[in-house]
Design an enzyme around this catalytic site. Structure first.
Site, PDB file in Angstrom:
ATOM      1  N   HIS A 138       8.812  66.574  22.437  1.00 55.27           N
ATOM      2  CA  HIS A 138       8.571  66.460  21.000  1.00 55.27           C
ATOM      3  C   HIS A 138       9.627  67.175  20.161  1.00 55.27           C
ATOM      4  O   HIS A 138       9.689  66.968  18.939  1.00 55.27           O
ATOM      5  CB  HIS A 138       7.178  67.005  20.653  1.00 55.27           C
ATOM      6  CG  HIS A 138       6.080  66.018  20.922  1.00 55.27           C
ATOM      7  ND1 HIS A 138       5.815  65.521  22.178  1.00 55.27           N
ATOM      8  CD2 HIS A 138       5.180  65.419  20.089  1.00 55.27           C
ATOM      9  CE1 HIS A 138       4.801  64.677  22.108  1.00 55.27           C
ATOM     10  NE2 HIS A 138       4.401  64.592  20.853  1.00 55.27           N
ATOM     11  N   SER A 162      11.319  60.994  21.262  1.00 51.89           N
ATOM     12  CA  SER A 162      11.436  60.066  22.379  1.00 51.89           C
ATOM     13  C   SER A 162      12.780  59.353  22.368  1.00 51.89           C
ATOM     14  O   SER A 162      13.345  59.079  21.309  1.00 51.89           O
ATOM     15  CB  SER A 162      10.317  59.023  22.321  1.00 51.89           C
ATOM     16  OG  SER A 162       9.057  59.632  22.445  1.00 51.89           O
ATOM     17  N   LYS A 175      -0.435  49.826  22.788  1.00 49.81           N
ATOM     18  CA  LYS A 175       0.471  49.318  23.820  1.00 49.81           C
ATOM     19  C   LYS A 175       0.250  50.036  25.145  1.00 49.81           C
ATOM     20  O   LYS A 175       0.207  49.419  26.212  1.00 49.81           O
ATOM     21  CB  LYS A 175       1.916  49.498  23.359  1.00 49.81           C
ATOM     22  CG  LYS A 175       2.927  48.714  24.182  1.00 49.81           C
ATOM     23  CD  LYS A 175       4.282  48.722  23.493  1.00 49.81           C
ATOM     24  CE  LYS A 175       5.246  47.781  24.203  1.00 49.81           C
ATOM     25  NZ  LYS A 175       6.542  47.687  23.488  1.00 49.81           N
ATOM     26  N   ASP A 176       0.101  51.357  25.087  1.00 51.27           N
ATOM     27  CA  ASP A 176      -0.180  52.123  26.300  1.00 51.27           C
ATOM     28  C   ASP A 176      -1.534  51.756  26.883  1.00 51.27           C
ATOM     29  O   ASP A 176      -1.715  51.734  28.106  1.00 51.27           O
ATOM     30  CB  ASP A 176      -0.139  53.630  26.003  1.00 51.27           C
ATOM     31  CG  ASP A 176       1.283  54.126  25.770  1.00 51.27           C
ATOM     32  OD1 ASP A 176       2.229  53.453  26.199  1.00 51.27           O
ATOM     33  OD2 ASP A 176       1.445  55.200  25.145  1.00 51.27           O
ATOM     34  N   GLU A 220       3.172  60.280  54.595  1.00 53.03           N
ATOM     35  CA  GLU A 220       2.701  59.222  53.709  1.00 53.03           C
ATOM     36  C   GLU A 220       3.896  58.430  53.183  1.00 53.03           C
ATOM     37  O   GLU A 220       5.030  58.924  53.129  1.00 53.03           O
ATOM     38  CB  GLU A 220       1.920  59.818  52.536  1.00 53.03           C
ATOM     39  CG  GLU A 220       0.520  60.300  52.908  1.00 53.03           C
ATOM     40  CD  GLU A 220      -0.482  59.167  52.969  1.00 53.03           C
ATOM     41  OE1 GLU A 220      -0.246  58.197  53.734  1.00 53.03           O
ATOM     42  OE2 GLU A 220      -1.493  59.235  52.272  1.00 53.03           O
TER      43      GLU A 220
END
Length: 430
Positions: free
Chosen positions: A219, A223, A247-248, A291
């Protein structure tokens, strides 16, 4: 980043006014993920992965806490306690499958998030600290996942712990004492299981704290975006809410459909069959593998097969850790004034036809048997992996001629006939 046009939080309800005065938590949320946080208007779905990663972390913490209520960290009953969770605890099967597949889901999102950062050079100034903290989060997540893989105390859990902790024994002078200290003895047993369970429970909360630092660091500069061009005016941004929350939310819904398909229809597809056999120190599995999300680094570890000044095992350990540590230096290795791979033609070719196939090959080779020709291919792709970051990236970033950048984010979205001249108009990355 402080935007003069950002909406300010102005509570109207008396209770909210009181709370804002005494404990401004609503203001913090509003400025972090609400209408008070302007973001570039051209973000695509590649910018959904941060929210998805946060969701995965919360999912893992919630399901992990529930599982910890019924799990017994004792080597005599650990395997049976997992079976108890699956068969006798109400909705225990769902918690177990959600947690196990959630780890894989988390790593899928993290890898996509990281490679998005590679392509769009999210590590460049002024966002170096965001990137560095992100790499720390990845390392902490890997440590947490490894310890969690040990807890079912199946065959692959036991022998995976033995092999991975045995790597520390390759470190000169302090290796063997360090290995004994990690395990609480000379082999994985009850002491090691208790230590791994305690750390596996604790580390997700540490990760959550580092994630807060990650968001805080983000922040400050704001972004990034697909063009790499910095925000210049209010027209370049939109409020995070409701535009990107919607959108997210859509991206999260699509991801959850895939996740739920694994949880409900093929919950064991990503696990190893040998881990459904109780741990037996006297029976070594034919093929010991970690894994799937550790495969690339396991392939790099096994690529070193001969001694050269140092033992091959030590070279493998150093290379395995260096494969991630090299990411810390990307802000300084990549010297291009342009961030986005969309405007870097030479970089784009090496990314799509060099780095991506190399990582795909290492994923495959990490799960393949430690025999020829897999070892030879591991050596080839390991060499290219380090060559890409340490040699190709610095050279390409110094000699390539980037394509013209748009004047602004608004121009990139709405279109314009005029293009910026890189050296005169484009805002440099560093």
């Amino acid at each position: 980043m402080s935007f003069p046009w950002a909406k300010q939080y102005e509570p109207t309800n008396p209770l909210m006014k009181y709370l804002d005065e005494k404990l401004p938590l609503p203001r913090l949320v509003y400025n972090a993920v609400g209408a008070g946080y302007p973001v570039p208007r051209n973000l695509n779905y590649m910018w959904n992965f941060g929210v998805l990663a946060g969701f995965c972390l919360v999912l893992q913490i919630v399901t992990g806490v529930v599982l910890a209520m019924h799990y017994a960290a004792n080597d005599a009953v650990a395997f049976n306690s997992v079976e108890h969770i699956m068969r006798d605890v109400n909705w225990g099967w769902l918690m177990r499958y959600a947690h196990a597949n959630g780890a894989s889901f988390f790593f899928v999102v993290l890898y996509l998030h990281i490679f998005r950062g590679f392509y769009y050079s999210s590590y460049k100034a002024p966002r170096e600290m965001v990137w560095l903290i992100g790499v720390v989060i990845f390392l902490l997540t890997m440590a947490t996942a490894f310890m969690g893989y040990v807890l079912p105390w199946g065959q692959m859990s036991f022998w995976g712990a033995k092999v991975i902790t045995g790597l520390f024994g390759a470190i000169p002078f302090v290796g063997e004492p360090l290995q004994v200290w990690l395990l609480g003895g000379y082999a994985p047993d009850n002491a090691a299981l208790n230590r791994f369970f305690s750390l596996h429970f604790l580390l997700p909360f540490v990760i959550a704290g580092v994630v807060i630092l990650h968001i805080w660091a983000l922040h400050i500069p704001g972004s990034s975006n697909p063009t790499g061009v910095e925000v210049k005016s209010e027209s370049d941004t939109v409020p995070f809410h409701p535009y990107y929350t919607a959108k997210d939310g859509f991206g999260l819904g699509v991801a959850l459909l895939v996740y739920c398909a694994f949880v409900f229809f093929m919950p064991n597809a990503l696990g190893h069959p040998d881990n459904y056999i109780p741990a037996n120190p006297l029976s070594t599995p034919a093929h010991i593998v970690p894994e799937w999300y550790f495969y690339p680094f396991y392939a790099i570890l096994r690529a070193f097969t001969f001694d050269f000044i140092l033992p091959a095992k030590l070279w493998g350990v150093l290379a395995m850790f260096a494969a991630i540590l090299v990411w810390f230096f990307l802000p300084w290795l990549d010297k291009s004034p342009v961030r986005s791979g969309n405007y870097r033609p030479m970089f784009r070719k090496f990314f799509w036809f060099g780095l991506i196939p190399t990582m795909a090959a290492l994923f495959y080779l990490g799960g393949a048997p430690a025999e020829e020709p897999y070892v030879m291919f591991s050596q080839i792709f390991t060499a290219y992996y380090f060559l890409h970051f340490l040699v190709i990236l610095p050279i390409v970033s110094s000699i390539e001629k980037p394509e013209p950048l748009p004047f602004s984010i608004t121009e990139e979205v709405l279109g314009s006939d005029d293009k910026a001249v890189l050296n005169n108009k484009a805002e440099p990355a560093a």
